[in-house]
Design an enzyme around this catalytic site. Structure first.
Site: not given
Length: 636
Positions: A350, A464, A477
């Site tokens: 990621h 979240y 993001t």
């Protein structure tokens, strides 16, 4: 059929008339929100999580911060941002956040998305699908690097902007202003700066902070099977792709190789704590494995061929999220995983990028490999000498490395053992019905999660939801905070006292949640959330080496960032389901999809939480919400 060989068209997915990076230069910059907006939004997110006394204390700390040290930090952040107009204020801190994290990437950071099966069932054979997907992935890479990949654009009015005529005009508009041309027709080009890291890239473990490594000159593919590592070139010296029949021959050779699994599978090392792995990697390099590791790091991508079929969706999730540890290289930008029955998925690291780039890759690969497959079940592999073309990598291991692998395997097995994955599909309605009732499908899903947690644990906790800020240059993001005073009020009405409210009142509560969630989503997508701004200010404060401001030492701040419910959503014709591990040990990792007629949820958890029960509560909540929207009474 498309002719391979000499036909250059076969090397590309398509040839966009608008160059891939046409809009990149003129993308708008990610805004730094106003400090007072950030503090107001932060306090709104804290409200449902705190009692009155706790909230007063947090409010006081927030206002002190806003007037004092926070203001100074904000001004420094803005000044710094003005000096770095080529990027965004979050880029550096966000890379650091990922690369300095010392936890293993598997379960903690890597996520997965699995492909839908090929609609033509005979194409789901492992060798056929592996060949077709590999060819499509290489064609994606070549298309992207040649500048022929269609730019990623979010069209609000596709009849106007997603047309040949518009493309023919916009391509002549200089890159420095092209974004404005798209904006005029309500189209929003997205940042594509992450795409180059899809290929020939890996996350290299280093002490304290890892590094991202990319070598675009490498021409080979890395294939893992049974814990063994194989490489072969898929691009020739002129930059052309190997014929699909040759790729098929080499993959067939690997699939029929009956070498035993290694006693000490190297793959486990990439699942270790990053500092531990950095030291072991240094030992590997010192022990004569430099060339082999270089081949692993620089490979186009990692193709993992598993020797078993997938039993069901839970087994599928386990396979794609972590697998057995021996047949993955978790540090590669992505592993393309294909099981014995042709089930395929992507597990991606990621730090280098977010779901947007991976999803575009998967969409294109799925479309190309199913609509224009390079090989068919009738195709014969080329008669080439694969034993010469395919090299099996051999790693020299000393006792310390063997012990390191054994330890890594024990830790990996224990982590995986403690992880539960559960799924549900809710078939009593989806996006279509919700839109008819004029409520946001995403808001309803998030409201159901809040209701479910209240029903199960009798509390409201930090939640979240990930939102892309790719509409901005180097955006990453932003966080949507789905737990609000509105969802809390609505959840309490549904869970604790449904009989006290009329159906109309409950409908009104749902509508309020939908409206508020819609506002939060819009703000986040426009770079107007509060999480990244506060993160940037905190990063700036800690880089100065002084004590962290009191605001950041508030227990309520820590609690808000201990995300017990962590959620992410996507819907795509290529993707069957996606998922990730919980981000905290007492949390849920919740991947969900709101389809036209149904809703799917995939939840991960550790022993402190019961994922199966949570999903049952989500199902009950969705049932109640849908019944109320249909004007029916609900049972308690």
């Amino acid at each position: 059929r498309r002719g391979y060989g000499s036909a250059a068209a076969a090397e590309f997915l398509h040839r966009s008339i608008v160059p891939t990076m046409h809009y990149q230069k003129s993308l708008p910059r990610l805004p730094v929100p106003k400090l007072e907006d950030t503090i107001r939004r932060y306090l709104n997110a804290q409200k449902p999580l705190l009692n009155d006394d706790q909230f007063r204390k947090t409010e006081e700390l927030a206002h002190q911060f806003e007037k004092g040290i926070g203001r100074e930090l904000h001004e420094q952040l803005v000044a710094q941002d003005n000096q770095n107009k080529h990027t965004s204020y979050i880029t550096g801190p966000w890379f650091d956040m990922y690369l300095k994290a010392r936890e293993p990437v598997v379960l903690n950071f890597n996520a997965f998305m699995s492909f839908n099966p090929d609609p033509k069932s005979e194409y789901n054979d492992q060798l056929i699908r592996a060949t077709n997907m590999t060819v499509s992935a290489i064609r994606f890479m070549k298309t992207f690097r040649a500048g022929y990949l269609e730019p990623e654009v979010f069209h609000l009015n596709p009849e106007k902007s997603d047309t040949e005529i518009f493309k023919k005009i916009i391509r002549f508009v200089p890159s420095s202003i092209s974004w404005f041309g798209a904006y005029m027709v309500n189209a929003y080009p997205l940042d594509m700066s992450q795409y180059f890291r899809l290929f020939n890239s890996t996350r290299v473990p280093k002490l304290n902070r890892d590094e991202l490594y990319t070598d675009e000159n490498a021409k080979h593919l890395l294939v893992l099977r049974n814990g063994n590592f194989y490489i072969f070139d898929v691009i020739d010296r002129d930059g052309n792709m190997l014929k699909p029949s040759e790729i098929q021959a080499h993959l067939k050779y690997i699939l029929s190789d009956n070498s035993p699994a290694p006693a000490f599978p190297l793959g486990y090392l990439s699942s270790e704590n990053r500092d531990k792995w950095a030291l072991l990697r240094k030992n590997l390099l010192d022990n004569g494995n430099e060339e082999a590791l270089q081949k692993v790091d620089s490979a186009l991508f990692c193709l993992s061929l598993d020797d078993f079929p997938v039993k069901d969706f839970v087994h599928l999730s386990h396979t794609m999220l972590h697998g057995d540890g021996a047949n993955r290289w978790y540090d590669k930008s992505f592993n393309l995983i294909i099981t014995k029955d042709g089930t395929a998925g992507v597990n991606f690291e990621h730090s280098w990028g977010d779901g947007v780039a991976v999803l575009r890759f998967q969409n294109e690969v799925f479309k190309d490999s199913t609509k224009a497959p390079a090989v068919s079940p009738q195709s014969q592999p080329a008669s080439v000498d694969s034993s010469r073309a395919v090299q099996k990598l051999d790693f020299k291991l000393n006792d310390a490395l063997k012990a390191g692998i054994t330890k890594a395997k024990q830790k990996f097995d224990a982590s995986v053992e403690s992880l539960s994955l559960n799924l549900i599909q809710f078939h009593e309605g989806g996006k279509e019905l919700l839109k008819q009732k004029k409520v946001s499908p995403d808001a309803v899903a998030q409201l159901a999660f809040q209701m479910a947690f209240l029903r199960q644990y009798n509390q409201t906790v930090a939640t979240y939801e990930s939102c892309s800020t790719a509409a901005f240059k180097h955006g990453r993001t932003e966080t949507i905070r789905p737990a609000s005073i509105h969802t809390k009020k609505c959840s309490e009405a549904f869970v604790r006292e449904p009989s006290k409210h009329s159906t109309e009142e409950l409908q009104k509560l749902i509508e309020e949640c939908s409206k508020y969630h819609g506002r939060l989503t819009k703000e986040a997508a426009m770079g107007q959330g509060f999480d990244r701004h506060l993160f940037g200010l905190r990063y700036l404060a800690s880089s100065k080496g002084a004590a962290l401001p009191d605001f950041y030492q508030d227990q309520a701040y820590a609690r808000l960032n201990h995300n017990i419910i962590s959620t992410s959503t996507l819907v795509s014709p290529a993707v069957q389901l996606g998922g990730f591990g919980p981000v905290v040990s007492d949390g849920f990792g919740l991947g969900y999809q709101v389809h036209d007629e149904w809703i799917g949820c995939n939840v991960s958890s550790y022993p402190t939480r019961n994922g199966k029960e949570f999903l049952q509560c989500i199902h009950k909540s969705l049932e109640d919400i849908f019944n109320v929207l249909k004007g029916k009474k609900i049972s308690s």
